[in-house]
Design an enzyme around this catalytic site. Structure first.
Site, PDB file in Angstrom:
ATOM      1  N   GLY A  51       5.291  49.272  23.599  1.00 49.31           N
ATOM      2  CA  GLY A  51       6.727  49.109  23.334  1.00 49.31           C
ATOM      3  C   GLY A  51       7.089  49.682  21.970  1.00 49.31           C
ATOM      4  O   GLY A  51       8.059  50.435  21.823  1.00 49.31           O
ATOM      5  N   HIS A  52       6.277  49.336  20.962  1.00 52.16           N
ATOM      6  CA  HIS A  52       6.514  49.887  19.623  1.00 52.16           C
ATOM      7  C   HIS A  52       6.366  51.411  19.637  1.00 52.16           C
ATOM      8  O   HIS A  52       7.134  52.128  18.993  1.00 52.16           O
ATOM      9  CB  HIS A  52       5.495  49.332  18.622  1.00 52.16           C
ATOM     10  N   GLN A  76      11.389  35.351   7.717  1.00 51.69           N
ATOM     11  CA  GLN A  76      11.981  35.080   9.026  1.00 51.69           C
ATOM     12  C   GLN A  76      11.199  34.032   9.820  1.00 51.69           C
ATOM     13  O   GLN A  76      11.537  33.739  10.965  1.00 51.69           O
ATOM     14  CB  GLN A  76      12.168  36.362   9.832  1.00 51.69           C
ATOM     15  N   GLY A 162      14.151  47.693  19.507  1.00 52.61           N
ATOM     16  CA  GLY A 162      14.002  47.449  20.935  1.00 52.61           C
ATOM     17  C   GLY A 162      15.014  46.453  21.470  1.00 52.61           C
ATOM     18  O   GLY A 162      15.364  45.484  20.799  1.00 52.61           O
ATOM     19  N   ASP A 165      14.341  42.476  21.833  1.00 50.39           N
ATOM     20  CA  ASP A 165      14.943  41.505  20.914  1.00 50.39           C
ATOM     21  C   ASP A 165      16.442  41.816  20.866  1.00 50.39           C
ATOM     22  O   ASP A 165      16.952  42.306  19.855  1.00 50.39           O
ATOM     23  CB  ASP A 165      14.283  41.624  19.541  1.00 50.39           C
ATOM     24  N   MET A 199       6.421  43.640  27.031  1.00 50.65           N
ATOM     25  CA  MET A 199       5.318  43.759  26.072  1.00 50.65           C
ATOM     26  C   MET A 199       5.709  43.052  24.778  1.00 50.65           C
ATOM     27  O   MET A 199       6.846  43.168  24.315  1.00 50.65           O
ATOM     28  CB  MET A 199       5.017  45.222  25.780  1.00 50.65           C
TER      29      MET A 199
HETATM   30  P1  AMP Z   1       8.130  43.301  16.267  1.00 52.66           P
HETATM   31  O1  AMP Z   1       6.935  44.002  15.731  1.00 52.66           O
HETATM   32  O2  AMP Z   1       7.830  42.399  17.421  1.00 52.66           O
HETATM   33  O3  AMP Z   1       8.966  42.655  15.199  1.00 52.66           O
HETATM   34  O4  AMP Z   1       9.050  44.417  16.892  1.00 52.66           O
HETATM   35  C1  AMP Z   1       9.365  45.584  16.194  1.00 52.66           C
HETATM   36  C2  AMP Z   1      10.333  46.389  17.008  1.00 52.66           C
HETATM   37  O5  AMP Z   1       9.731  46.688  18.266  1.00 52.66           O
HETATM   38  C3  AMP Z   1      11.634  45.631  17.315  1.00 52.66           C
HETATM   39  O6  AMP Z   1      12.716  46.553  17.273  1.00 52.66           O
HETATM   40  C4  AMP Z   1      11.387  45.137  18.717  1.00 52.66           C
HETATM   41  O7  AMP Z   1      12.575  44.915  19.449  1.00 52.66           O
HETATM   42  C5  AMP Z   1      10.613  46.308  19.292  1.00 52.66           C
HETATM   43  N1  AMP Z   1       9.846  45.887  20.475  1.00 52.66           N
HETATM   44  C6  AMP Z   1       8.937  44.895  20.556  1.00 52.66           C
HETATM   45  N2  AMP Z   1       8.478  44.784  21.821  1.00 52.66           N
HETATM   46  C7  AMP Z   1       9.135  45.738  22.546  1.00 52.66           C
HETATM   47  C8  AMP Z   1       9.124  46.120  23.923  1.00 52.66           C
HETATM   48  N3  AMP Z   1       8.345  45.504  24.825  1.00 52.66           N
HETATM   49  N4  AMP Z   1       9.926  47.130  24.310  1.00 52.66           N
HETATM   50  C9  AMP Z   1      10.741  47.760  23.427  1.00 52.66           C
HETATM   51  N5  AMP Z   1      10.792  47.447  22.112  1.00 52.66           N
HETATM   52  C10 AMP Z   1      10.009  46.442  21.685  1.00 52.66           C
END
Ligand code: AMP
Length: 296
Positions: A51-52, A76, A162, A165, A199
């Protein structure tokens, strides 16, 4: 010796340059801007998955140079939450980012981001109200603080987030506009496992049995979205989601709600584009998911 060896590697296998200070980050971004190149930022908390990496690939389409940040942001998380046990793997993240075409990793320390005497907070309303804002009251203020700092530190032309969120994406769009931060905020649809589970770095908390049950959250949301798009009342459709995910083994349900897709104001029917959002606990993992509801 390493640089000679690195020089022979194809671009996708080159070690990713990393900077840890604002000065070093700005020096690189300014050099790119001076050369007439555009810059995209992809903020993350690491423990990267596909996803990232999809965000990084989208960022490459939107700009010439891509910076990814990896920073597990303490402001956060509430004291009882998973800041300490949040998965961390900078070496793994770095090689994944390189293979997705990222150009620079920004990985500041907590001390560099929040030096001794740090005393500033950001208060967010509007789309930050309700949903995760109720169950994790410290979260969106912390997200606004760190993302504002990242925007001011990196000064990107565009930043990619993403839809997984979704509320966070709406909050970021709101404060970037409210504070006149000159960055374009782009959203990317949720990247899912083959069985529909969104994911998430937090999926690592699931046991094998919980992992097998978890996709029911997405299935229940998708079926409810279909019913809502056909004119069903929110109360009925939301109750069906609660019943199904409880039967699948989800414990506490933080929320299942229908909101306007743009403003996140609660709605009782999907008369215009809406979003169905949920957060629920499977074992030790708090899973969130959301789907669009597009009335015919
Ligand atoms: P995080 O590391 O979980 O804080 O997420 C970092 C970025 O990755 C944020 O913009 C999330 O929305 C995005 N993100 C996390 N998981 C996914 C996913 N499965 N699909 C798309 N974007 C994602």
């Amino acid at each position: 010796m390493t640089s000679l060896a690195a020089a022979r590697l194809p671009e996708s296998e080159q070690p990713l340059p990393v900077v840890r200070s604002v000065d070093d980050l700005r020096a690189q971004v300014s050099a790119w801007h001076r050369d007439g190149k555009t810059v995209a930022l992809v903020p993350t908390m690491g423990a990267l998955h596909d996803g990232h990496l999809a965000l990084v690939r989208r960022a490459r389409e939107l700009a010439d140079q891509v910076v990814a940040s990896v920073f597990v942001n303490p402001t956060q998380f509430a004291p009882h939450e998973d800041f300490d046990r949040y998965p961390r793997d900078e070496a793994g993240d770095s090689s994944k980012l390189a293979s997705a075409g990222c150009h620079l990793l920004y990985a500041p320390t907590v001390r560099a981001m929040y030096p001794e005497g740090f005393a500033t907070a950001i208060s967010v309303g509007g789309p930050a109200e309700g949903l995760c804002g109720t169950f994790r009251p410290q979260m969106f203020g912390g997200v606004a603080l760190v993302v504002t700092k990242l925007f001011l530190q990196a000064q990107p032309d565009v930043a990619v987030f993403g839809e997984k969120d979704y509320q966070q994406l709406m909050v970021i769009r709101r404060f970037a506009r409210d504070l006149d931060i000159p960055v374009r905020v782009e959203g990317l649809p949720t990247v899912r496992e083959a069985d529909g589970l969104a994911m998430s770095s937090r999926n690592a908390y699931l046991s094998a049995d919980e992992r097998a049950r978890a996709p029911e959250l997405n299935r229940a949301l998708r079926d409810a979205a279909t019913a809502l798009a056909g004119g069903a009342e929110a109360a009925t459709a939301l109750e069906a989601v609660r019943t199904r995910i409880t039967a699948a083994g989800f414990g506490s349900i933080d929320y299942v709600e229908l909101r306007d897709a743009d403003t996140l104001v609660p709605v009782t029917r999907a008369e215009r584009p809406a979003r169905l959002l949920a957060a629920a606990w499977m074992g030790k993992a708090r899973l969130i998911d959301n789907v669009p509801v597009l009335p015919a």
